[in-house]
Design a protein around this motif. Sequence first.
Motif, PDB file in Angstrom:
ATOM      1  N   LEU A  31       0.859  -1.178   0.000  1.00  0.00           N
ATOM      2  CA  LEU A  31       0.000   0.000   0.000  1.00  0.00           C
ATOM      3  C   LEU A  31       0.896   1.228   0.000  1.00  0.00           C
ATOM      4  N   GLN A  32       0.683   2.132  -0.933  1.00  0.00           N
ATOM      5  CA  GLN A  32       1.526   3.311  -1.070  1.00  0.00           C
ATOM      6  C   GLN A  32       0.702   4.582  -1.003  1.00  0.00           C
ATOM      7  N   SER A  33       1.272   5.610  -0.387  1.00  0.00           N
ATOM      8  CA  SER A  33       0.660   6.942  -0.375  1.00  0.00           C
ATOM      9  C   SER A  33       1.340   7.780  -1.453  1.00  0.00           C
ATOM     10  N   VAL A  34       0.548   8.520  -2.206  1.00  0.00           N
ATOM     11  CA  VAL A  34       1.065   9.328  -3.308  1.00  0.00           C
ATOM     12  C   VAL A  34       0.598  10.766  -3.114  1.00  0.00           C
ATOM     13  N   GLY A  38       1.830  13.473  -7.887  1.00  0.00           N
ATOM     14  CA  GLY A  38       2.822  12.413  -7.897  1.00  0.00           C
ATOM     15  C   GLY A  38       2.534  11.411  -8.998  1.00  0.00           C
ATOM     16  N   ILE A  39       3.583  10.783  -9.508  1.00  0.00           N
ATOM     17  CA  ILE A  39       3.439   9.796 -10.581  1.00  0.00           C
ATOM     18  C   ILE A  39       3.198   8.421  -9.978  1.00  0.00           C
ATOM     19  N   VAL A  40       2.115   7.788 -10.400  1.00  0.00           N
ATOM     20  CA  VAL A  40       1.768   6.448  -9.931  1.00  0.00           C
ATOM     21  C   VAL A  40       2.308   5.392 -10.895  1.00  0.00           C
ATOM     22  N   VAL A  96       0.228   7.864 -15.291  1.00  0.00           N
ATOM     23  CA  VAL A  96      -0.923   7.977 -14.390  1.00  0.00           C
ATOM     24  C   VAL A  96      -0.462   8.780 -13.196  1.00  0.00           C
ATOM     25  N   ILE A  97      -1.121   9.910 -12.949  1.00  0.00           N
ATOM     26  CA  ILE A  97      -0.719  10.805 -11.869  1.00  0.00           C
ATOM     27  C   ILE A  97      -1.854  10.948 -10.851  1.00  0.00           C
ATOM     28  N   ALA A  98      -1.502  11.404  -9.666  1.00  0.00           N
ATOM     29  CA  ALA A  98      -2.494  11.637  -8.617  1.00  0.00           C
ATOM     30  C   ALA A  98      -3.019  13.067  -8.716  1.00  0.00           C
ATOM     31  N   VAL A 104      -2.799   3.862  -2.880  1.00  0.00           N
ATOM     32  CA  VAL A 104      -2.983   2.833  -3.900  1.00  0.00           C
ATOM     33  C   VAL A 104      -2.409   1.508  -3.419  1.00  0.00           C
ATOM     34  N   ALA A 105      -3.062   0.434  -3.822  1.00  0.00           N
ATOM     35  CA  ALA A 105      -2.538  -0.915  -3.586  1.00  0.00           C
ATOM     36  C   ALA A 105      -1.822  -1.335  -4.857  1.00  0.00           C
ATOM     37  N   MET A 106      -0.538  -1.651  -4.743  1.00  0.00           N
ATOM     38  CA  MET A 106       0.267  -2.060  -5.887  1.00  0.00           C
ATOM     39  C   MET A 106       0.390  -3.584  -5.876  1.00  0.00           C
TER      40      MET A 106
END
Length: 232
Positions: A31-34, A38-40, A96-98, A104-106
């Motif tokens: 799980l990541q915070s963006v 930010g670029i996902v 894909v940007i925020a 997001v779950a990667m």
Amino acid sequence: MVVTPDLLKSFPLLNRVPVAALESLASQSSLQSVARRGIVLSAGIQEEHLCFLFEGRLQGVDFTIDGREVGLYFVEPGEYCGEIGLFDRGAQPEFVIALTSARVAMVPMDAFRAIMNKTPDIVTALGMKLAARVRQMTYQRSLLGLPNIPQRVCCQLWALIPLTDKEQPSSAISNPPTHMEIAIMLNVSRETVTRVFQTLQNRQIVKRNGSASLRVINLVSLKDLAEGKEEL
């Protein structure tokens, strides 16, 4: 916060996955915070993860030869992106940007691909999503050919109306895109979009309901404007 099977199961695509496979997938996911902007996912490289949006809002974007940003599509909570690489193992075609701070779950591509190949329902769902994306982006491209800018903006608004509402007298667009987000999708300036919205509001066709909703008061007029039967 770790990725749990229950978290993954909250995504419609993943509630088709057997429990044992979901547990294995969760153990390999993160799980990541963006931050906002930010670029996902990055264009031009082979991404190793599928992105499932838990919180926030994302947008797929590309850039013209002269460096102008072009908006392609939005990703809302519960949706996912980056799926094209599941099929051809090729490079991610767009960034894909925020648009807001997001979580997001990667999910690893290889692990998901193994599950996908054993689960026909997932393959069908992915195919339907890709088909819908192709249709949406083809429509989006057709809008860029409209010489009448107000009509272009009205077409974009009409495309955001839920399908079930299009025969109703009015509707609401939840979490509508900002004027800037609409501008980069239509290759026009933000100021131009703002002027069109002011005219639509003055004619009582749309009404802002805070930042979370845009009320379309007169769907018939919006449709006529989008189809070129009326002019602003």
